[in-house]
Motif scaffolding. Sequence first.
Motif, PDB file in Angstrom:
ATOM      1  N   MET A  45       0.826  -1.444  -0.245  1.00 17.36           N
ATOM      2  CA  MET A  45      -0.590  -0.501   0.156  1.00 17.36           C
ATOM      3  C   MET A  45       0.605   1.260  -0.128  1.00 17.36           C
ATOM      4  O   MET A  45       0.319   2.921   0.846  1.00 17.36           O
ATOM      5  CB  MET A  45      -1.019  -0.171   1.419  1.00 17.36           C
ATOM      6  N   VAL A  46       1.959   1.445  -1.349  1.00 17.22           N
ATOM      7  CA  VAL A  46       2.955   2.059  -0.310  1.00 17.22           C
ATOM      8  C   VAL A  46       2.372   3.526  -0.865  1.00 17.22           C
ATOM      9  O   VAL A  46       2.503   4.423  -0.348  1.00 17.22           O
ATOM     10  CB  VAL A  46       4.221   1.938  -1.672  1.00 17.22           C
ATOM     11  N   GLU A  47       1.721   3.445  -2.526  1.00 17.89           N
ATOM     12  CA  GLU A  47       1.162   5.128  -3.405  1.00 17.89           C
ATOM     13  C   GLU A  47      -0.041   5.284  -2.549  1.00 17.89           C
ATOM     14  O   GLU A  47      -0.276   6.518  -1.837  1.00 17.89           O
ATOM     15  CB  GLU A  47       0.750   4.023  -4.808  1.00 17.89           C
ATOM     16  N   ASP A  48      -0.746   4.969  -1.688  1.00 21.51           N
ATOM     17  CA  ASP A  48      -2.045   4.878  -0.909  1.00 21.51           C
ATOM     18  C   ASP A  48      -1.490   5.340   0.355  1.00 21.51           C
ATOM     19  O   ASP A  48      -1.868   6.953   0.841  1.00 21.51           O
ATOM     20  CB  ASP A  48      -2.864   3.725  -0.647  1.00 21.51           C
ATOM     21  N   GLY A  54       0.601  11.980   2.300  1.00 18.38           N
ATOM     22  CA  GLY A  54       1.340  13.577   2.015  1.00 18.38           C
ATOM     23  C   GLY A  54       2.479  13.397   2.345  1.00 18.38           C
ATOM     24  O   GLY A  54       3.143  14.499   2.714  1.00 18.38           O
ATOM     25  N   VAL A  55       2.994  11.957   2.354  1.00 15.29           N
ATOM     26  CA  VAL A  55       4.421  11.501   2.421  1.00 15.29           C
ATOM     27  C   VAL A  55       5.666  11.160   1.913  1.00 15.29           C
ATOM     28  O   VAL A  55       4.353  10.594   0.563  1.00 15.29           O
ATOM     29  CB  VAL A  55       4.590  10.781   3.930  1.00 15.29           C
ATOM     30  N   ALA A  58      11.107   8.194   2.090  1.00 13.51           N
ATOM     31  CA  ALA A  58      11.882   8.366   3.668  1.00 13.51           C
ATOM     32  C   ALA A  58      11.265   8.478   4.501  1.00 13.51           C
ATOM     33  O   ALA A  58      11.663   7.280   5.696  1.00 13.51           O
ATOM     34  CB  ALA A  58      12.498   9.482   3.067  1.00 13.51           C
ATOM     35  N   VAL A  59       9.632   9.104   4.879  1.00  8.29           N
ATOM     36  CA  VAL A  59       8.895   9.238   6.303  1.00  8.29           C
ATOM     37  C   VAL A  59       8.374   7.791   5.883  1.00  8.29           C
ATOM     38  O   VAL A  59       7.936   6.993   7.273  1.00  8.29           O
ATOM     39  CB  VAL A  59       7.714   9.945   5.865  1.00  8.29           C
ATOM     40  N   LEU A  60       7.577   7.095   4.961  1.00 10.93           N
ATOM     41  CA  LEU A  60       6.832   5.840   4.484  1.00 10.93           C
ATOM     42  C   LEU A  60       8.246   5.122   5.078  1.00 10.93           C
ATOM     43  O   LEU A  60       7.515   3.909   6.029  1.00 10.93           O
ATOM     44  CB  LEU A  60       6.575   5.650   2.972  1.00 10.93           C
ATOM     45  N   GLY A  61       9.128   5.010   4.837  1.00 16.89           N
ATOM     46  CA  GLY A  61      10.050   3.444   4.947  1.00 16.89           C
ATOM     47  C   GLY A  61      10.090   3.641   6.720  1.00 16.89           C
ATOM     48  O   GLY A  61      10.370   2.900   7.528  1.00 16.89           O
TER      49      GLY A  61
END
Length: 144
Positions: A45-48, A54-55, A58-61
């Motif tokens: 769900m990376v893109e979602d 709104g990140v 790097a923040v998602l990692g």
Amino acid sequence: MSDASPAGEPPAREPAYAWRAGAAFALAAPFLGYAFVQRVSPSVMVEDLMRDFGVGAAVLGNLSAFYFYAYAALQLPVGMMMDRFGPRRLMTAAAALCGTGAFVFAASETIGGAYVGRLLIGAGAAFSWVGVLTVVTQWFPARR
């Protein structure tokens, strides 16, 4: 027939023991599977997640890593707790903690709430692998 057994072997048990051992493993193993699914779930769900929070990457990692921060930090304490209290209560509470973390993560509208959810999931999942190993060593003979 004596109760003597080779070193590392539990004493001979009644036939119902095999059913209980299988039941213990059948309850513990799905928790390990659930922990694995939770470990890799952000990857699908990376893109979602990037869009909704709104990140950037790097923040998602970091969001994905929060699972591992709790998981890795708890491995030694979890082992000691398993030895002291046993897997039944600990794995039940840990599964509830994972579920709570999943709910917090799913209900989060901010990245901070998602961090908390992933941290709770990781803390609960830390009990999965050690718990399954504890169940196996307590319920199954060493030769198996």
